[in-house]
Design a protein around this motif. Structure first.
Motif, PDB file in Angstrom:
ATOM      1  N   ARG A  13      29.812  43.794  55.194  1.00  0.00           N
ATOM      2  CA  ARG A  13      30.458  44.665  56.184  1.00  0.00           C
ATOM      3  C   ARG A  13      31.971  44.478  56.136  1.00  0.00           C
ATOM      4  NH1 ARG A  13      28.099  43.549  61.938  1.00  0.00           N
ATOM      5  NH2 ARG A  13      29.157  41.668  61.322  1.00  0.00           N
ATOM      6  N   ALA A  14      32.691  45.573  56.331  1.00  0.00           N
ATOM      7  CA  ALA A  14      34.151  45.526  56.307  1.00  0.00           C
ATOM      8  C   ALA A  14      34.696  44.474  57.271  1.00  0.00           C
ATOM      9  CB  ALA A  14      34.713  46.901  56.635  1.00  0.00           C
ATOM     10  N   SER A  15      34.151  44.413  58.475  1.00  0.00           N
ATOM     11  CA  SER A  15      34.643  43.452  59.459  1.00  0.00           C
ATOM     12  C   SER A  15      34.418  42.007  59.013  1.00  0.00           C
ATOM     13  CB  SER A  15      33.991  43.697  60.821  1.00  0.00           C
ATOM     14  OG  SER A  15      32.582  43.603  60.724  1.00  0.00           O
ATOM     15  N   ASP A  16      33.329  41.744  58.295  1.00  0.00           N
ATOM     16  CA  ASP A  16      33.075  40.395  57.785  1.00  0.00           C
ATOM     17  C   ASP A  16      34.040  40.036  56.653  1.00  0.00           C
ATOM     18  OD1 ASP A  16      31.019  39.960  59.594  1.00  0.00           O
ATOM     19  OD2 ASP A  16      29.457  40.625  58.194  1.00  0.00           O
ATOM     20  N   VAL A  17      34.367  41.014  55.821  1.00  0.00           N
ATOM     21  CA  VAL A  17      35.340  40.783  54.740  1.00  0.00           C
ATOM     22  C   VAL A  17      36.679  40.375  55.361  1.00  0.00           C
ATOM     23  CG1 VAL A  17      36.536  41.792  52.761  1.00  0.00           C
ATOM     24  CG2 VAL A  17      34.168  42.435  53.244  1.00  0.00           C
ATOM     25  N   LEU A  18      37.093  41.101  56.391  1.00  0.00           N
ATOM     26  CA  LEU A  18      38.365  40.784  57.049  1.00  0.00           C
ATOM     27  C   LEU A  18      38.286  39.425  57.744  1.00  0.00           C
ATOM     28  CD1 LEU A  18      41.208  41.716  57.800  1.00  0.00           C
ATOM     29  CD2 LEU A  18      40.213  42.859  59.801  1.00  0.00           C
ATOM     30  N   ARG A  19      37.195  39.141  58.417  1.00  0.00           N
ATOM     31  CA  ARG A  19      37.048  37.874  59.151  1.00  0.00           C
ATOM     32  C   ARG A  19      37.069  36.674  58.202  1.00  0.00           C
ATOM     33  NH1 ARG A  19      32.477  38.778  61.094  1.00  0.00           N
ATOM     34  NH2 ARG A  19      33.226  39.922  62.900  1.00  0.00           N
ATOM     35  N   HIS A  20      36.324  36.771  57.098  1.00  0.00           N
ATOM     36  CA  HIS A  20      36.217  35.632  56.179  1.00  0.00           C
ATOM     37  C   HIS A  20      37.293  35.634  55.094  1.00  0.00           C
ATOM     38  CE1 HIS A  20      32.501  34.161  57.922  1.00  0.00           C
ATOM     39  NE2 HIS A  20      32.033  35.393  57.912  1.00  0.00           N
ATOM     40  N   LYS A  21      38.022  36.742  54.985  1.00  0.00           N
ATOM     41  CA  LYS A  21      39.113  36.888  54.014  1.00  0.00           C
ATOM     42  C   LYS A  21      38.660  36.640  52.577  1.00  0.00           C
ATOM     43  CE  LYS A  21      42.882  36.577  57.151  1.00  0.00           C
ATOM     44  NZ  LYS A  21      42.435  37.752  57.826  1.00  0.00           N
ATOM     45  N   THR A  22      37.482  37.206  52.256  1.00  0.00           N
ATOM     46  CA  THR A  22      36.982  37.122  50.889  1.00  0.00           C
ATOM     47  C   THR A  22      35.914  38.185  50.683  1.00  0.00           C
ATOM     48  OG1 THR A  22      36.195  35.609  49.169  1.00  0.00           O
ATOM     49  CG2 THR A  22      35.122  35.434  51.321  1.00  0.00           C
ATOM     50  N   GLY A  23      35.719  38.553  49.414  1.00  0.00           N
ATOM     51  CA  GLY A  23      34.662  39.503  49.092  1.00  0.00           C
ATOM     52  C   GLY A  23      34.644  39.818  47.613  1.00  0.00           C
ATOM     53  N   PHE A  24      33.466  40.189  47.133  1.00  0.00           N
ATOM     54  CA  PHE A  24      33.373  40.749  45.783  1.00  0.00           C
ATOM     55  C   PHE A  24      33.984  42.150  45.821  1.00  0.00           C
ATOM     56  CE2 PHE A  24      30.797  37.221  44.761  1.00  0.00           C
ATOM     57  CZ  PHE A  24      30.553  37.224  43.392  1.00  0.00           C
ATOM     58  N   CYS A  25      34.145  42.779  44.685  1.00  0.00           N
ATOM     59  CA  CYS A  25      34.775  44.103  44.605  1.00  0.00           C
ATOM     60  C   CYS A  25      34.141  45.101  45.564  1.00  0.00           C
ATOM     61  CB  CYS A  25      34.724  44.638  43.173  1.00  0.00           C
ATOM     62  SG  CYS A  25      33.048  44.813  42.490  1.00  0.00           S
ATOM     63  N   TYR A  26      32.828  45.062  45.678  1.00  0.00           N
ATOM     64  CA  TYR A  26      32.124  46.005  46.550  1.00  0.00           C
ATOM     65  C   TYR A  26      32.570  45.825  48.000  1.00  0.00           C
ATOM     66  CZ  TYR A  26      29.135  44.752  42.593  1.00  0.00           C
ATOM     67  OH  TYR A  26      28.685  44.424  41.354  1.00  0.00           O
ATOM     68  N   ALA A  27      32.553  44.587  48.450  1.00  0.00           N
ATOM     69  CA  ALA A  27      32.916  44.281  49.833  1.00  0.00           C
ATOM     70  C   ALA A  27      34.382  44.610  50.088  1.00  0.00           C
ATOM     71  CB  ALA A  27      32.620  42.814  50.132  1.00  0.00           C
ATOM     72  N   LYS A  28      35.243  44.331  49.137  1.00  0.00           N
ATOM     73  CA  LYS A  28      36.656  44.665  49.286  1.00  0.00           C
ATOM     74  C   LYS A  28      36.833  46.177  49.388  1.00  0.00           C
ATOM     75  CE  LYS A  28      39.816  42.422  47.198  1.00  0.00           C
ATOM     76  NZ  LYS A  28      40.802  41.545  46.603  1.00  0.00           N
ATOM     77  N   SER A  29      36.033  46.941  48.658  1.00  0.00           N
ATOM     78  CA  SER A  29      36.126  48.402  48.763  1.00  0.00           C
ATOM     79  C   SER A  29      35.651  48.869  50.137  1.00  0.00           C
ATOM     80  CB  SER A  29      35.346  49.089  47.636  1.00  0.00           C
ATOM     81  OG  SER A  29      33.945  49.015  47.820  1.00  0.00           O
ATOM     82  N   HIS A  30      34.712  48.146  50.737  1.00  0.00           N
ATOM     83  CA  HIS A  30      34.254  48.489  52.080  1.00  0.00           C
ATOM     84  C   HIS A  30      35.392  48.292  53.092  1.00  0.00           C
ATOM     85  CE1 HIS A  30      29.950  47.204  50.657  1.00  0.00           C
ATOM     86  NE2 HIS A  30      30.381  48.305  50.062  1.00  0.00           N
TER      87      HIS A  30
END
Length: 194
Positions: free
Chosen positions: A61-78
């Motif tokens: 989820r986009a909010s989780d990417v922002l909260r944890h400040k990390t993600g694979f390419c898919y999550a970063k695109s979210h």
């Protein structure tokens, strides 16, 4: 264009932290292109790719990417889609199918975005994160993506999706850590992506 501004379970742009970040990135911006560039550069440069830093958790989820400040390419695109939509800039999700392992003929999807800018129309942008020879840039109307499509079996999938592909969401939500995800990256044959 309205469908490319909608929130959903994964592109949850109405989350308070996303709205706040989107507003901060848009502050003092002269136009949509400047705001889009700031959103792109924030996700590309301030949210590290999980594999580059060997960092858990696996986010979706986009909010989780922002909260944890990390993600694979898919999550970063979210997250990028969420920040753009929060700024009323139409944004979608795009995918490439890339060769992962030539010896085993393994392929995987790579997640990126498309943004609609009044001066240029739809432009694909890739906030994967620059590392080594990877140098994705925001230079509309040109596309400077992280990975070129080169060989047999690779493809730029043609659609601009309003929501993530189910196979991507399933892979991210199923993975217990980045190593498990790296061993089971999502893939689709280009003919099944219509």
């Amino acid at each position: 264009m309205q469908q490319y501004l909608q929130a959903c379970a994964i592109i949850d742009w109405r989350d308070d932290a996303i709205v706040s970040t989107a507003q901060r990135l848009a502050a003092g911006s002269a136009d949509r292109e400047t705001t889009a560039r700031r959103c792109f550069e924030f996700v590309r440069d301030e949210i590290p790719h999980s594999w580059d830093l060997q960092r858990n958790p696996v986010t979706c989820r986009a909010s989780d990417v922002l909260r944890h400040k990390t993600g694979f390419c898919y999550a970063k695109s979210h997250l990028l889609a969420a920040l753009l939509r929060a700024n009323t800039i139409p944004a979608g999700l795009c995918y490439q199918r890339l060769l992962l392992d030539s010896e085993q003929h393994r392929y995987c999807l790579h997640g990126l975005n498309a943004v609609h800018l009044p001066e240029h129309g739809w432009v694909r942008i890739d906030a994967r994160g620059n590392s080594g020879s990877i140098s994705a840039q925001f230079v509309p109307p040109q596309e400077k993506l992280a990975f070129p499509v080169r060989g047999a079996g690779e493809a730029d999938l043609p659609n601009i999706y309003t929501e993530p592909l189910p196979v991507v969401v399933e892979a991210l939500q199923r993975a217990g850590d980045i190593y498990q995800l790296a061993g089971q990256l999502p893939d689709l044959q280009p003919a099944t992506c219509g």
